[in-house]
Scaffold this active site. Structure first.
Site, mmCIF file in Angstrom:
data_model
loop_
_atom_site.group_PDB
_atom_site.id
_atom_site.type_symbol
_atom_site.label_atom_id
_atom_site.label_comp_id
_atom_site.label_asym_id
_atom_site.label_seq_id
_atom_site.Cartn_x
_atom_site.Cartn_y
_atom_site.Cartn_z
ATOM 1 N N CYS A 1 -42.894 61.614 52.357
ATOM 2 C CA CYS A 1 -43.121 62.401 53.291
ATOM 3 C C CYS A 1 -44.185 62.174 54.656
ATOM 4 O O CYS A 1 -43.981 63.043 54.775
ATOM 5 C CB CYS A 1 -45.059 61.791 51.849
ATOM 6 S SG CYS A 1 -44.693 61.309 50.524
ATOM 7 N N ASP A 2 -44.064 60.654 54.741
ATOM 8 C CA ASP A 2 -44.660 60.566 55.956
ATOM 9 C C ASP A 2 -43.785 60.585 57.257
ATOM 10 O O ASP A 2 -44.086 60.759 58.291
ATOM 11 C CB ASP A 2 -45.596 59.831 55.736
ATOM 12 C CG ASP A 2 -46.916 60.621 54.993
ATOM 13 O OD1 ASP A 2 -46.837 61.418 55.218
ATOM 14 O OD2 ASP A 2 -47.655 59.694 54.156
ATOM 15 N N CYS B 1 -44.934 56.348 52.072
ATOM 16 C CA CYS B 1 -44.201 56.846 51.308
ATOM 17 C C CYS B 1 -43.977 58.066 52.037
ATOM 18 O O CYS B 1 -43.989 58.422 53.275
ATOM 19 C CB CYS B 1 -44.889 58.339 50.806
ATOM 20 S SG CYS B 1 -43.518 59.652 50.006
#
Ligand code: NDP
Length: 316
Positions: free
Chosen positions: A141-142, A138
């Site tokens: 997200c990261d 992701c």
């Protein structure tokens, strides 16, 4: 362990566009739905950046905002939204019974399964070894952790291109590792990726493994595997992002509800009905073909209408 039994006319499992749309329709049809939001509340769209193709948002919308809007619309009509994961299902008798978080149970006259799909991994032992230490599925997200660093994205579809584009705004350099000599992504995404200077596409390449002392420091790559020009080389990277597609989240239903060979729930007669009358499937969990938010929302609507019809026909 304490066991709690609750009855509902309509249980919705999943909180992506399919689940929330089913909830909006079921709630407006007075089915008083209970919706379990699962392990990723809001579903896959919460992990995407800009959504440009959901009708009604001419200027685009973030995945987070879109899901917040859908959730609020479901709440507005009285959907009972709960946290929890459905870990088991008993379809042998009506009302159906589900187990939540391995302990609580709930009985439901109809069930709409909208559990979506999850990111696939290559299956390399190093993906587990470096999980949370440089391996991610992701970018949204990261990606932040890789500002001004070098990352690789694996895959040649729309997701891979989208992730590479997003990461290119943060990272110093992005490798896109594509196993074929071409991208499978839509033309517009291909063009965007090819125009970005800090994205380097490695065609005909596969990842053999990762290396690094504690965190990912690089990947072993093979180009032209099995050909006379086969070549092995390493790339130095700090982050390794998987974007090679998804698998349906149907583990809890295997053996209870009919699945196809890839694990997607089978539906019948052009409706959302599964092999069990009263149980319906909506969204990516039953859709290996379209996998779009708007398509998922459409089947969520259909599933709620199918459930309502079942309730009426059976005078529940
Ligand atoms: P896709 O199935 O479209 O693409 C998967 C990619 O991963 C392919 O390039 C595939 O290679 C590659 N791949 C699969 N397995 C491996 C492996 N073991 N090793 C290396 N590479 C592998 O998945 P996406 O998630 O990209 O897209 C799913 C759907 O969602 C599509 O319909 C897409 O259009 C849609 N989507 C739309 C978006 C948008 O419109 N904004 C954004 C994201 C997704 P190969 O080509 O060789 O099979």
């Amino acid at each position: 362990m304490e066991t709690k039994s609750i009855d509902t006319k309509c249980l919705i499992i999943g909180s992506g566009p399919a689940g929330y749309t089913a909830a909006i329709y079921a709630a407006r049809a007075n089915l008083s739905p209970i919706l379990y939001s699962g392990s990723q509340p809001g579903g896959q769209l919460t992990q995407t950046t800009e959504v440009e193709n959901f009708p009604g948002y001419p200027n685009g919308v973030t995945g987070q905002q879109l899901m917040e809007d859908l959730k609020n619309q479901a709440l507005r009509f009285g959907t009972d939204i709960r946290s929890g994961i459905i870990t088991g299902i008993d379809t042998s008798a009506s009302p159906f019974k589900v187990t939540i978080n391995g302990s609580e149970t709930l009985s439901a006259a109809t069930i709409i399964i909208a559990t979506g799909a999850s990111a696939k991994y290559l299956g390399l032992p190093d993906e587990t070894k470096y999980a949370g230490l440089g391996v991610s599925a992701c970018a949204t997200c990261d990606g932040f952790f890789y500002r001004k660093r070098t990352v690789a994205v694996v895959g040649g579809g729309d997701t891979a291109c989208e992730e590479a584009i997003y990461l290119s705004t943060l990272a110093k350099k992005v490798y896109l590792i594509v196993r074929k000599p071409f991208l499978r992504a839509s033309k517009i995404m291909q063009e965007r990726v090819q125009q970005i200077e800090n994205i380097e596409i490695l065609f005909n390449c596969n990842t053999l493994g990762l290396f690094g002392e504690e965190f990912v420091e690089g990947a072993h790559i093979v180009e032209g595997k099995g050909t006379e020009n086969e070549r092995n080389f390493d790339i130095a990277i700090d982050g390794f992002f998987l974007a090679i597609g998804h698998k349906p989240n149907t583990d809890a239903f295997a053996g209870k509800i009919e699945l196809d060979e890839a694990g997607y729930i089978k539906t019948y007669n052009g409706t959302t009905q599964t092999n069990i009358p009263g149980i319906y499937a909506a969204g990516d969990v039953a859709d290996p073909r379209y996998r779009q938010a708007i398509a998922a929302a459409g089947t969520g609507c259909r599933a709620a209408i199918d459930a309502e019809k079942f309730i009426n026909e059976n005078a529940i």
